[in-house]
Design a protein around this motif. Structure first.
Motif, PDB file in Angstrom:
ATOM      1  N   ILE A   1      45.214 -39.913 -21.953  1.00  0.00           N
ATOM      2  CA  ILE A   1      45.622 -41.108 -21.219  1.00  0.00           C
ATOM      3  C   ILE A   1      47.138 -41.122 -21.039  1.00  0.00           C
ATOM      4  N   ASP A   2      47.869 -40.639 -22.050  1.00  0.00           N
ATOM      5  CA  ASP A   2      49.319 -40.537 -21.903  1.00  0.00           C
ATOM      6  C   ASP A   2      49.686 -39.598 -20.759  1.00  0.00           C
ATOM      7  N   ASP A   3      48.956 -38.458 -20.688  1.00  0.00           N
ATOM      8  CA  ASP A   3      49.190 -37.519 -19.583  1.00  0.00           C
ATOM      9  C   ASP A   3      48.916 -38.179 -18.245  1.00  0.00           C
ATOM     10  N   LEU A   4      47.814 -38.958 -18.216  1.00  0.00           N
ATOM     11  CA  LEU A   4      47.423 -39.631 -16.978  1.00  0.00           C
ATOM     12  C   LEU A   4      48.524 -40.581 -16.509  1.00  0.00           C
ATOM     13  N   GLU A   5      49.110 -41.289 -17.476  1.00  0.00           N
ATOM     14  CA  GLU A   5      50.173 -42.240 -17.151  1.00  0.00           C
ATOM     15  C   GLU A   5      51.337 -41.515 -16.466  1.00  0.00           C
ATOM     16  N   LEU A   6      51.715 -40.375 -17.038  1.00  0.00           N
ATOM     17  CA  LEU A   6      52.790 -39.577 -16.451  1.00  0.00           C
ATOM     18  C   LEU A   6      52.424 -39.127 -15.037  1.00  0.00           C
ATOM     19  N   MET A   7      51.161 -38.695 -14.897  1.00  0.00           N
ATOM     20  CA  MET A   7      50.713 -38.188 -13.610  1.00  0.00           C
ATOM     21  C   MET A   7      50.755 -39.274 -12.547  1.00  0.00           C
ATOM     22  N   ILE A   8      50.316 -40.487 -12.908  1.00  0.00           N
ATOM     23  CA  ILE A   8      50.330 -41.590 -11.940  1.00  0.00           C
ATOM     24  C   ILE A   8      51.761 -41.870 -11.488  1.00  0.00           C
ATOM     25  N   ARG A   9      52.677 -41.843 -12.434  1.00  0.00           N
ATOM     26  CA  ARG A   9      54.080 -42.072 -12.058  1.00  0.00           C
ATOM     27  C   ARG A   9      54.580 -40.973 -11.126  1.00  0.00           C
ATOM     28  N   LYS A  10      54.198 -39.727 -11.430  1.00  0.00           N
ATOM     29  CA  LYS A  10      54.631 -38.599 -10.592  1.00  0.00           C
ATOM     30  C   LYS A  10      54.109 -38.758  -9.169  1.00  0.00           C
ATOM     31  N   ILE A  11      52.832 -39.215  -9.053  1.00  0.00           N
ATOM     32  CA  ILE A  11      52.222 -39.347  -7.724  1.00  0.00           C
ATOM     33  C   ILE A  11      52.883 -40.493  -6.957  1.00  0.00           C
ATOM     34  N   ALA A  12      53.185 -41.567  -7.671  1.00  0.00           N
ATOM     35  CA  ALA A  12      53.711 -42.755  -7.016  1.00  0.00           C
ATOM     36  C   ALA A  12      55.041 -42.484  -6.306  1.00  0.00           C
ATOM     37  N   VAL A  13      55.829 -41.550  -6.830  1.00  0.00           N
ATOM     38  CA  VAL A  13      57.108 -41.281  -6.161  1.00  0.00           C
ATOM     39  C   VAL A  13      56.942 -40.336  -4.965  1.00  0.00           C
ATOM     40  N   LEU A  14      55.714 -39.857  -4.733  1.00  0.00           N
ATOM     41  CA  LEU A  14      55.481 -38.946  -3.609  1.00  0.00           C
ATOM     42  C   LEU A  14      54.993 -39.690  -2.370  1.00  0.00           C
ATOM     43  N   ASP A  15      55.453 -40.905  -2.167  1.00  0.00           N
ATOM     44  CA  ASP A  15      55.076 -41.697  -0.997  1.00  0.00           C
ATOM     45  C   ASP A  15      53.576 -41.968  -0.937  1.00  0.00           C
TER      46      ASP A  15
ATOM     47  N   VAL B   1      43.940 -51.547 -21.004  1.00  0.00           N
ATOM     48  CA  VAL B   1      45.024 -52.502 -20.804  1.00  0.00           C
ATOM     49  C   VAL B   1      46.397 -51.868 -21.044  1.00  0.00           C
ATOM     50  N   ASP B   2      46.523 -51.026 -22.086  1.00  0.00           N
ATOM     51  CA  ASP B   2      47.827 -50.413 -22.368  1.00  0.00           C
ATOM     52  C   ASP B   2      48.340 -49.630 -21.165  1.00  0.00           C
ATOM     53  N   LEU B   3      47.413 -48.868 -20.558  1.00  0.00           N
ATOM     54  CA  LEU B   3      47.799 -48.047 -19.407  1.00  0.00           C
ATOM     55  C   LEU B   3      48.277 -48.930 -18.267  1.00  0.00           C
ATOM     56  N   ILE B   4      47.530 -50.004 -18.004  1.00  0.00           N
ATOM     57  CA  ILE B   4      47.877 -50.892 -16.898  1.00  0.00           C
ATOM     58  C   ILE B   4      49.235 -51.537 -17.127  1.00  0.00           C
ATOM     59  N   MET B   5      49.423 -52.055 -18.319  1.00  0.00           N
ATOM     60  CA  MET B   5      50.682 -52.733 -18.604  1.00  0.00           C
ATOM     61  C   MET B   5      51.853 -51.750 -18.485  1.00  0.00           C
ATOM     62  N   ALA B   6      51.604 -50.474 -18.775  1.00  0.00           N
ATOM     63  CA  ALA B   6      52.679 -49.485 -18.744  1.00  0.00           C
ATOM     64  C   ALA B   6      53.043 -49.074 -17.320  1.00  0.00           C
ATOM     65  N   VAL B   7      52.045 -48.937 -16.413  1.00  0.00           N
ATOM     66  CA  VAL B   7      52.379 -48.367 -15.105  1.00  0.00           C
ATOM     67  C   VAL B   7      52.361 -49.354 -13.946  1.00  0.00           C
ATOM     68  N   ALA B   8      51.622 -50.462 -14.040  1.00  0.00           N
ATOM     69  CA  ALA B   8      51.386 -51.276 -12.850  1.00  0.00           C
ATOM     70  C   ALA B   8      52.593 -52.127 -12.481  1.00  0.00           C
ATOM     71  N   ASP B   9      52.820 -52.256 -11.166  1.00  0.00           N
ATOM     72  CA  ASP B   9      53.816 -53.202 -10.683  1.00  0.00           C
ATOM     73  C   ASP B   9      53.181 -54.578 -10.546  1.00  0.00           C
ATOM     74  N   THR B  10      51.934 -54.588 -10.098  1.00  0.00           N
ATOM     75  CA  THR B  10      51.211 -55.846  -9.907  1.00  0.00           C
ATOM     76  C   THR B  10      49.809 -55.685 -10.501  1.00  0.00           C
ATOM     77  N   VAL B  11      49.309 -56.764 -11.085  1.00  0.00           N
ATOM     78  CA  VAL B  11      47.957 -56.727 -11.624  1.00  0.00           C
ATOM     79  C   VAL B  11      47.142 -57.830 -10.952  1.00  0.00           C
ATOM     80  N   THR B  12      45.965 -57.464 -10.439  1.00  0.00           N
ATOM     81  CA  THR B  12      45.060 -58.453  -9.868  1.00  0.00           C
ATOM     82  C   THR B  12      43.835 -58.521 -10.764  1.00  0.00           C
ATOM     83  N   VAL B  13      43.402 -59.750 -11.087  1.00  0.00           N
ATOM     84  CA  VAL B  13      42.267 -59.910 -11.989  1.00  0.00           C
ATOM     85  C   VAL B  13      41.083 -60.495 -11.233  1.00  0.00           C
ATOM     86  N   LEU B  14      39.947 -59.826 -11.342  1.00  0.00           N
ATOM     87  CA  LEU B  14      38.713 -60.296 -10.718  1.00  0.00           C
ATOM     88  C   LEU B  14      37.794 -60.841 -11.802  1.00  0.00           C
ATOM     89  N   ASP B  15      37.105 -61.939 -11.502  1.00  0.00           N
ATOM     90  CA  ASP B  15      36.073 -62.431 -12.419  1.00  0.00           C
ATOM     91  C   ASP B  15      34.974 -63.063 -11.588  1.00  0.00           C
TER      92      ASP B  15
END
Lengths: 596, 291
Positions: A521-535, A545-559
């Motif tokens: 999951i730590d690797d995944l977090e890095l990968m998401i950041r790498k992809i995000a800077v590629l437009d 939740v840890d992953l979301i809080m670490a990488v997300a700019d915005t969080v939308t919650v559905l219920d």
């Protein structure tokens, strides 16, 4: 083309030249010509069965159509073999399109039954339409073959058949090793994933049916000229079974398998004749033996053995690839904005998604969370085009997407991964990614069949781009491995690389962390950041939740299908309604405490 | 008018055969999402064995019962060795081809034992035709559709009233969940194939006095039975029986007014049309697509 295939084609050519020279008598040569005709059918059928994974048990019907069209054009209108066969190819091809239509709705055994029915209908139309086909007495007096007025003597006619078989085999080989062939294999292994990568599944299936139909048509016309007489009882259900068995016995999806299968099944009945009344029984027993002993066919089994003896290198040097950043940023393109407006999806009485309005800004990492059953999957499947919204609309950079098919949406720049990984298991890791690059293809069918310089250039670029993407997700060292042998964590990464190959401007990750270890999951977090800077904008559906809080700019919650919060992670974390959705209301907790 | 009645009555007779065969396809499909593609040869086996039994001097009822029982055994064995090894895989081509292969072998064996010619099974049901408003028909032919409907009702009762029947329904709904509830799924599938084969062989014995018995009689009857199962909706037992009866009547009318070849064209053509308009069949349940 690698050395082994060159050798194969050289051997085929040699055989085709040598056999007529050594044939002892007329009968032997004629039998060999019959094999050439069956070979043409089997090679075409292999595109349908081996590559595209659709079973046809009505090939005899298409063969009959070709034979009757060719025969009638020759007897009634005096066409030569060239134009009669072209006519046969066109008529059979049209029926191929017709037969492909049911695949939109039914597959598997249902499709097999449709093709059986088709074969029986053709057989009976040939009986019934006496004025055209001669009914049960058949069509006789088909003139000897000639081209543009020059009669074809024994060896010349043989030459036409041999050249045709060689050409059909070569073209089918080219087709297999192009974007078309990869798309066919992809469709047969995971239709859903192929759609999500921009593959037009209906078009690919239709193409496969047309190839199988036209080759059967040409073969049929040749048969009519060879035999000089055709009747309905030549084209029966058991012939359809035999054609299918040729492909399976030789090795489905292989280049030379169908040719070998056709040879075996042309000569085998001759050998079985010594069994007299046991001949048919032996034939059934052989079919059974192939299914149990050689399910991959002769060539499939051989290539598996040789792969074990002389394994290919597992990985590819990442330096051979185009860097992912270069590939993804190529051309004037930016990350996209996704806007949904009042999106509602109902299944019967259940409202899975209720008036959901979400905006994923360009370049944003947007997380969508919610308890089980909140409607996350419905949301994902709706914006990727797999479900149609009951109400509301959604758009990518202002282009409305509601009502578009998944492959259209993918081509407009929205790619996705799947909660339950949907890889093309039998294909290699590299080929999985190359399927994703397909939508950038600029060469057409002719380019692929003839291997034009433009085709070679693009194939090379496609391969390099795929290697670069594998390097991005750290899988270059597994590039030649079959995808299904990858460990689970790597399969998830491969899905991401494959989705990126479609050059999305918005990437949809459907629970990418599910089933991963914390290190992964730590690797995944890095990968998401790498992809995000590629437009690439990212919409992340996740439980972790840890992953979301670490990488997300915005969080939308559905219920319960409704959006209850949409803000920055820290704000959402403190929202009382979100806490309630996840942990229940404080009041309930209090009463539980009192009761205890 | 008499002609129309004649066609309807004979159509119901042959339709009853299609209904019984299709009911077998329904039972197999429900249990395994796979069928015996050589189910027509099960029917042939029933008919041929009954004739051979009578030849060997057995009394008719005993010969018929033995033939049906042998058919059932054939179904069970075929499921175990030709279908089960291939049901795990996604593609249907495996069991389609293995069952076709077994069909070819059985047909070859039957040809050797029975000879290449055809002859009917002697039966009191065809001793004397009876006349209904001018239309002549054998009692045997009237019996067939009655047996078909009775078989369907009996099967439904079995499903509703007995533990085995409920287990069959559970397996049809969800194989995995059923096995988690302690149902021996393999045994249920085996039983289902056996039951389907009993119906198939029974259809063979029923039809043997009316049409000629031969080693090759099964192929077309089997294919039509499958077509009927698809038209009626392979997930619905009453659906396939109703579709079978209608299909039989339709066939007789086309055959009577046009020709035998036209009968096949219209029959199989209507199957394709129905499949395109209603992929789940006329009475079947729609299967939900999930991503």
């Amino acid at each position: 083309m690698n050395a082994l295939f060159r050798l194969g084609f050289a051997l085929l050519a040699l055989t085709l030249v040598a056999v007529p020279l050594t044939a002892g008598n007329e009968y032997e040569l004629r039998l060999f010509m019959l094999f050439l005709i069956y070979g043409i059918i089997a090679v075409g059928l292999n595109v349908l069965v081996g590559l595209t994974g659709l079973v046809s048990l009505g090939q005899a019907g298409l063969f009959a159509l070709g034979a009757y069209t060719g025969g009638i054009l020759a007897t009634r209108f005096g066409f030569d073999i060239l134009f009669a066969s072209l006519g046969a190819a066109v008529v059979s091809g049209l029926f191929g399109v017709l037969l492909a239509y049911p695949t939109v709705r039914v597959r598997g055994v249902y499709l097999a039954v449709v093709t059986i029915a088709f074969g029986l209908i053709v057989e009976n139309v040939a009986i019934e339409w006496q004025s055209l086909t001669g009914g049960t007495t058949g069509l006789s007096g088909i003139p000897g073959p000639n081209i543009l007025g020059f009669p074809l003597t024994g060896y010349a006619f043989y030459g036409v058949l041999a050249v045709t078989l060689f050409a059909v085999t070569l073209l089918a080989h080219h087709l297999k090793w192009s974007a078309y062939g990869r798309a066919m294999l992809a469709v047969s292994q995971s239709e859903t994933a192929a759609r999500s990568l921009g593959v037009n599944v209906t078009a690919i299936r239709t193409l496969a049916f047309v190839v199988a139909a036209m080759t059967a048509g040409i073969a049929g016309s040749f048969y009519a000229f060879l035999n000089a007489y055709i009747s309905p009882d030549i084209f029966t259900f058991s012939d359809s079974i035999r054609f299918l068995l040729m492909v399976i016995l030789g090795g489905a999806a292989s280049t030379f398998g169908p040719v070998i299968g056709a040879a075996v099944l042309t000569y085998l009945p001759e050998l079985l004749q010594q069994f007299a009344e046991w001949q048919k029984f032996a034939y059934g027993a052989l079919l059974l033996l192939v299914m149990f002993g050689l399910p991959r066919g002769i060539l499939g089994t051989l290539s598996k053995l040789s792969g074990r003896l002389r394994p290919v290198a597992r990985g590819i040097d990442p330096r051979e690839g185009t860097p992912a950043a270069e590939f993804l940023r190529d051309g004037a393109r930016g990350s996209a904005e996704l806007v949904t407006d009042g999106l509602t999806v109902r299944f019967g009485g259940l409202t899975a998604l209720s008036a959901a309005s979400v905006r994923v800004g360009p370049g944003e990492i947007h997380a969508l969370i919610g308890p089980n059953g909140a409607g996350k999957s419905t949301f994902v499947n709706t914006i990727s085009g797999f479900y149609g919204p009951t109400e509301g609309s959604f758009s990518l950079d202002g282009i409305p997407l509601a009502g578009r098919k998944p492959h259209r949406i993918a081509r407009l720049g929205l790619a996705r991964t799947f909660q339950n990984t949907e890889l093309f298991g039998e294909m290699s890791v590299l080929e999985n990614v190359m399927v994703g690059v397909e939508q950038r293809r600029r060469y057409g069918l002719a380019g692929a069949l003839l291997r034009t310089p433009g085709f070679r250039r693009e194939e090379d670029a496609c391969r390099r781009a795929a290697i670069g993407l594998l390097d991005l997700v750290g899988l270059a060292e597994y590039a030649n491995e079959a995808a299904r042998f990858l460990p689970f964590g790597h399969q998830r990464r491969l899905e991401i690389a494959r989705a990126l190959a479609a050059r999305p401007r918005l990437l949809l990750l459907d629970e990418p962390a599910a089933g991963l270890t914390s290190g992964e999951i730590d690797d995944l977090e890095l990968m998401i950041r790498k992809i995000a800077v590629l437009d690439v904008s990212i919409l992340l559906i996740e439980h972790h939740v840890d992953l979301i809080m670490a990488v997300a700019d915005t969080v939308t919650v559905l219920d319960y299908g409704q959006i209850i919060a949409s803000a920055s992670p820290s704000v959402v974390q403190a929202d009382p309604r979100v806490i309630e959705a996840y942990f229940g209301s404080p009041l309930v907790q209090a009463s539980v405490t009192e009761a205890a | 008018m008499t002609t129309a009645l004649q066609y309807t009555l004979s159509g119901l007779a042959i339709g009853g055969i299609y209904a019984l065969v299709a009911l077998g396809f329904h039972i197999m499909w429900s249990a395994a999402r796979a069928v015996n593609f050589a189910h027509g040869d099960t029917l042939m086996l029933g008919a041929v064995l009954a004739v051979l039994g009578v030849d060997a001097g057995l009394p008719l009822p005993l010969a018929c019962l033995l033939a049906i029982a042998a058919g059932g055994v054939f179904g069970v064995v075929l499921e175990r060795f030709a279908v089960r090894p291939f049901t795990g895989t996604n593609a249907s081509i495996g069991w389609m081809l293995t069952t076709i292969a077994v069909g070819i072998m059985i047909e070859a064996l039957a040809t050797m034992q029975f000879g290449g010619f055809s002859r009917p099974l002697p039966s009191p049901g065809v001793a004397k035709p009876i006349t209904i408003w001018g239309a002549g028909i054998y009692p045997q032919e009237l019996l067939i559709p009655v047996v078909a409907v009775a078989a369907m009702i009996g099967f439904r009762l079995l499903q509703k009233r007995t533990l085995v029947g409920r287990a069959m329904q559970a397996v049809a709904h969800n194989r995995q969940a059923a096995s988690l509830m302690g149902i021996d799924v393999n045994r249920i599938v085996m039983l289902s194939f056996g039951l389907a084969a009993l119906f198939g062989a029974g259809a063979g014995v029923l039809v043997a006095p009316v049409i000629q018995v031969s080693a090759t009689m099964g192929v077309l009857l089997g294919l039509k039975g499958f077509a009927v199962a698809i038209i009626g909706g392979i997930t619905s037992a009453p659906g396939v029986v109703v579709a079978g009866l209608i299909f039989g009547v339709m066939e007789k009318f086309v055959e009577g007014y046009v020709s035998t070849a036209a009968r096949e064209i219209v029959g199989f053509g209507s199957m394709i049309v129905v499949l395109l308009a209603f992929p789940q069949g006329l009475f079947g349940k729609r299967e939900i697509f999930k991503v």
